[in-house]
Scaffold this active site. Structure first.
Site: not given
Ligand code: PMP
Length: 284
Positions: A33, A52, A100, A148, A180, A204
């Protein structure tokens, strides 16, 4: 009020939009996503999110159902049809619907869904004035956080753990260092230096992170991309997080320890301003 959403080539009222019960996004979290902010009816950093997305799809050997140009058109059409001024566009691609089976099915068409979420005044959030309080929790997610995917159950649990303690969010810790936030990248500031975890499979690669680090360097701010522990974070002068929907958001407390004077720090506030100003200038 009903929204107009996008599903596999069609713009439909949300009640009419349907995805198969055999969809692998539903059965296996086999999907990726993106979330793109909309400010003043314009897309913030669309190019970064599209790039991305292509990378996430590639890592999972999934085909993109549309080109980047088509994707931009779909985003713009959704903004238009929903009269979206400030808010978000959520996009999800799954491998598609098939009987499935753990193995990836062949010749299946990916599912593409997009919808809007209106958030009036998104850039003027009062939360930015007070900052966030975070707790630390162990990072027990899988090892490919650079993709993601829609497997967001642990981040969801993390937010609930924070909420149970009367806090706003959680920072995740692995091998003694912060990876994070549950849905954002984490930063600390010490002696004017901005410190954030280096890139790798463990986090991410935030689109907002990339932009903020670029703006920080352009503003002659000192940036260090390296790991830091929760202890180092608690002793920091200030802290903040970044994400496409929160932009730059100050953090004022970690595990009940206030940072600095317990108010949003000057570096965080300045970066938020710069990010919003510069991103609006090049919004599509
Ligand atoms: N880390 C994680 C785990 C996230 O879910 C997100 C946002 N989806 C981010 C970092 C930040 O990424 P972005 O700046 O691309 O929204």
């Amino acid at each position: 009020m009903s929204r107009i959403v996008y599903v596999n080539g069609e713009f439909l009222p949300e009640e009419k939009a349907k995805v198969s019960v055999f969809d692998r996004g539903f059965l296996f979290a086999d999907g990726v996503y993106e979330v793109t902010s909309v400010l003043g009816g314009k897309l913030i950093d669309f190019g970064g999110h599209a790039k991305r997305l292509a990378r996430s799809l590639g890592e999972l050997e999934m085909n993109s159902p549309v080109t980047e140009d088509e994707l931009l058109e779909i985003h713009r059409e959704l903004v238009k049809r929903n009269n979206l001024e400030d808010g978000l566009i959520y996009l999800q691609v799954t491998r598609g619907a098939a009987d499935r089976d753990f193995a990836y099915p062949e010749g299946v068409k990916p599912t593409l869904v997009l919808f809007t979420q209106s958030k009036p005044g998104l850039a003027n959030s009062p939360v930015a004035e007070v900052g966030l309080k975070v707790i630390s929790i162990p990072d027990i997610r899988w090892g490919r956080r650079d993709i993601k995917t829609v497997q967001l159950l642990y981040p969801s649990m993390g937010k609930m753990m924070a909420k149970a303690e009367g806090k706003d969010d959680a920072w995740m810790v692995e091998d003694g260092v912060v990876t994070e936030g549950t849905s954002n990248n984490a930063y600390i500031v010490k002696d004017g230096k901005i410190i954030t975890r280096h890139l790798g499979n463990e986090i991410l690669h935030g689109i907002t992170r990339a932009a903020v680090l670029r703006f920080a360097s352009e503003a002659q701010m000192h940036v260090e991309e390296r790991s830091f522990s929760i202890e180092e974070a608690k002793a920091a002068d200030e802290a903040f997080i970044t994400s496409a929907s929160a932009f730059v958001m100050p953090v004022v407390e970690i595990d009940n320890v206030p940072l600095g004077d317990g108010k949003p720090g000057s570096v965080s506030r300045r970066l938020r301003e710069i990010y919003l100003e510069e991103s609006r200038k090049v919004a599509l």
